[in-house]
Design a protein around this motif. Sequence first.
Motif, PDB file in Angstrom:
ATOM      1  N   TYR A 213       0.817  -1.211   0.000  1.00 38.66           N
ATOM      2  CA  TYR A 213       0.000   0.000   0.000  1.00 38.66           C
ATOM      3  C   TYR A 213       0.851   1.261   0.000  1.00 38.66           C
ATOM      4  O   TYR A 213       1.874   1.346   0.677  1.00 38.66           O
ATOM      5  N   TYR A 214       0.392   2.244  -0.763  1.00 35.67           N
ATOM      6  CA  TYR A 214       1.001   3.558  -0.742  1.00 35.67           C
ATOM      7  C   TYR A 214       0.435   4.346   0.434  1.00 35.67           C
ATOM      8  O   TYR A 214      -0.606   3.974   0.997  1.00 35.67           O
ATOM      9  N   PRO A 215       1.080   5.440   0.821  1.00 36.26           N
ATOM     10  CA  PRO A 215       0.525   6.274   1.909  1.00 36.26           C
ATOM     11  C   PRO A 215      -0.881   6.756   1.557  1.00 36.26           C
ATOM     12  O   PRO A 215      -1.267   6.806   0.385  1.00 36.26           O
ATOM     13  N   ASP A 216      -1.644   7.092   2.587  1.00 37.64           N
ATOM     14  CA  ASP A 216      -2.975   7.641   2.346  1.00 37.64           C
ATOM     15  C   ASP A 216      -2.867   8.894   1.478  1.00 37.64           C
ATOM     16  O   ASP A 216      -1.962   9.717   1.657  1.00 37.64           O
ATOM     17  N   VAL A 217      -3.818   9.010   0.560  1.00 33.62           N
ATOM     18  CA  VAL A 217      -3.825  10.180  -0.310  1.00 33.62           C
ATOM     19  C   VAL A 217      -4.175  11.433   0.481  1.00 33.62           C
ATOM     20  O   VAL A 217      -3.663  12.520   0.232  1.00 33.62           O
ATOM     21  N   GLY A 218      -5.054  11.289   1.448  1.00 35.09           N
ATOM     22  CA  GLY A 218      -5.461  12.456   2.240  1.00 35.09           C
ATOM     23  C   GLY A 218      -6.829  12.923   1.817  1.00 35.09           C
ATOM     24  O   GLY A 218      -7.813  12.196   1.951  1.00 35.09           O
ATOM     25  N   ASN A 219      -6.927  14.129   1.262  1.00 30.50           N
ATOM     26  CA  ASN A 219      -8.215  14.689   0.864  1.00 30.50           C
ATOM     27  C   ASN A 219      -8.763  13.914  -0.335  1.00 30.50           C
ATOM     28  O   ASN A 219      -8.417  14.182  -1.478  1.00 30.50           O
ATOM     29  N   THR A 220      -9.625  12.970  -0.050  1.00 23.74           N
ATOM     30  CA  THR A 220     -10.046  12.060  -1.110  1.00 23.74           C
ATOM     31  C   THR A 220     -11.446  12.308  -1.636  1.00 23.74           C
ATOM     32  O   THR A 220     -11.900  11.611  -2.524  1.00 23.74           O
ATOM     33  N   GLY A 221     -12.172  13.300  -1.093  1.00 23.70           N
ATOM     34  CA  GLY A 221     -13.554  13.435  -1.540  1.00 23.70           C
ATOM     35  C   GLY A 221     -14.304  12.178  -1.156  1.00 23.70           C
ATOM     36  O   GLY A 221     -14.301  11.770  -0.009  1.00 23.70           O
ATOM     37  N   ASP A 222     -14.911  11.509  -2.107  1.00 22.26           N
ATOM     38  CA  ASP A 222     -15.668  10.292  -1.824  1.00 22.26           C
ATOM     39  C   ASP A 222     -15.045   9.043  -2.433  1.00 22.26           C
ATOM     40  O   ASP A 222     -15.194   7.952  -1.911  1.00 22.26           O
TER      41      ASP A 222
ATOM     42  N   ARG B  42       8.658   4.762  -7.444  1.00 24.15           N
ATOM     43  CA  ARG B  42       9.976   4.276  -7.057  1.00 24.15           C
ATOM     44  C   ARG B  42      10.309   4.643  -5.613  1.00 24.15           C
ATOM     45  O   ARG B  42      11.002   3.900  -4.913  1.00 24.15           O
ATOM     46  N   THR B  43       9.799   5.795  -5.179  1.00 23.89           N
ATOM     47  CA  THR B  43      10.054   6.217  -3.798  1.00 23.89           C
ATOM     48  C   THR B  43       8.820   6.001  -2.930  1.00 23.89           C
ATOM     49  O   THR B  43       8.923   5.560  -1.783  1.00 23.89           O
ATOM     50  N   ALA B  44       7.667   6.307  -3.497  1.00 24.43           N
ATOM     51  CA  ALA B  44       6.372   6.061  -2.830  1.00 24.43           C
ATOM     52  C   ALA B  44       6.311   6.652  -1.435  1.00 24.43           C
ATOM     53  O   ALA B  44       5.706   6.075  -0.530  1.00 24.43           O
ATOM     54  N   ASN B  45       6.949   7.803  -1.250  1.00 18.69           N
ATOM     55  CA  ASN B  45       6.963   8.416   0.074  1.00 18.69           C
ATOM     56  C   ASN B  45       5.738   9.265   0.339  1.00 18.69           C
ATOM     57  O   ASN B  45       5.185   9.253   1.442  1.00 18.69           O
ATOM     58  N   THR B  46       5.334  10.023  -0.652  1.00 13.59           N
ATOM     59  CA  THR B  46       4.222  10.943  -0.434  1.00 13.59           C
ATOM     60  C   THR B  46       3.535  11.271  -1.750  1.00 13.59           C
ATOM     61  O   THR B  46       4.139  11.161  -2.827  1.00 13.59           O
ATOM     62  N   TRP B  47       2.289  11.665  -1.653  1.00 18.43           N
ATOM     63  CA  TRP B  47       1.539  12.071  -2.827  1.00 18.43           C
ATOM     64  C   TRP B  47       1.757  13.563  -3.084  1.00 18.43           C
ATOM     65  O   TRP B  47       1.842  14.348  -2.145  1.00 18.43           O
ATOM     66  N   LYS B  48       1.823  13.906  -4.347  1.00 12.42           N
ATOM     67  CA  LYS B  48       1.918  15.310  -4.742  1.00 12.42           C
ATOM     68  C   LYS B  48       0.560  15.771  -5.227  1.00 12.42           C
ATOM     69  O   LYS B  48      -0.042  15.130  -6.085  1.00 12.42           O
ATOM     70  N   THR B  49       0.053  16.840  -4.656  1.00 20.01           N
ATOM     71  CA  THR B  49      -1.222  17.401  -5.097  1.00 20.01           C
ATOM     72  C   THR B  49      -0.964  18.415  -6.209  1.00 20.01           C
ATOM     73  O   THR B  49      -0.108  19.292  -6.061  1.00 20.01           O
ATOM     74  N   GLN B  50      -1.689  18.258  -7.321  1.00 18.21           N
ATOM     75  CA  GLN B  50      -1.473  19.100  -8.483  1.00 18.21           C
ATOM     76  C   GLN B  50      -2.707  19.936  -8.802  1.00 18.21           C
ATOM     77  O   GLN B  50      -3.810  19.628  -8.340  1.00 18.21           O
ATOM     78  N   THR B  51      -2.506  20.951  -9.607  1.00 16.70           N
ATOM     79  CA  THR B  51      -3.651  21.672 -10.157  1.00 16.70           C
ATOM     80  C   THR B  51      -4.271  20.813 -11.250  1.00 16.70           C
ATOM     81  O   THR B  51      -3.620  19.922 -11.805  1.00 16.70           O
TER      82      THR B  51
END
Length: 317
Positions: free
Chosen positions: A232-241, A276-285
Amino acid sequence: MIVLFKVFGSQPDKIVQVWAWQTVYQDYTRQAIEDLGNRTRNFKAIAITGYFDCNNLAGKHAAEKLNMSNIQMETYCNNQMSKSESSFQYYMDLAKKHGLKLLMYEGGPLIMEGSAIAHGVSHDDVTNKAIAFNRDQHVKSVVDNLLEAWYKIVKNDPQNSSPDELFNYFYSTGTPSKYGSWGMLEYTGQDPGTVPNFLQQSTLGYGCFLQKRGALHWRCAVTDDDGVTWSYYPDVGNTGDTLVLDKFDPTTHIVYVRSVNKIGVNSYYYHSIDTRTANTWKTQTSFDYYSSLVSRKTKRRLPNGVYNYLDTQARCS
């Protein structure tokens, strides 16, 4: 028509004048076209329909249908494909005889009780069986075979060059009912929460699905054993639904995931992660997100409902 010509200006060839008729009545169509005489010069193409009802499977064969598996129904439908091929060939020959092209103005599955439209009379068990089949991946092979027949007979005909090959599915979206399951999707932005969504790249599989951790929670993960085990990757966070796994870029090893609302229409957040690193998610526009997705190098996720066995663990989570 005058307005259309004004819109296209110096490119009038983009306008295709079409003559359409009721496809089921072949000889009637022939007579009607012959009656046009020289007026056929006002048109560029004949347009027909391309539905398949599997030899009226939900009508005169309804009792048999209720005891069929989806695999059996798929076979039954494919056995009718020669009828569709014969229809395509008849109208292709007719079009060529009159110097016209052949187009498809609407087509797709027609597995429903005709009496529902004609008289409002239907049976819930027959309707539910038809809807279940239209939701199942086994209907895909029937649609694929129908399109292959069109490609072979119509698109590949040397006299049917542009405009050619147009096969218009009746609905892009439509709610299934006793009146039929007409849409490729059941509604706009069909809720991807109804199914996990997966992507395959070489020996790896990527997925986003609900995992039970006390309450159900959306997670994204990677597998190298067809979904038996997941990292599993880290939680995305703000996921909506709901999380939608859109694409994977094999050159940058980035997975792209979108957060949407319950009906899958409005996107709230856009995320990417370097696998490859799977440390954190990047939030984009949204602009940066979709700009990345247009690259030809990116690989699209599997269609909703197609798992390729990657849902082994997801079904149990």
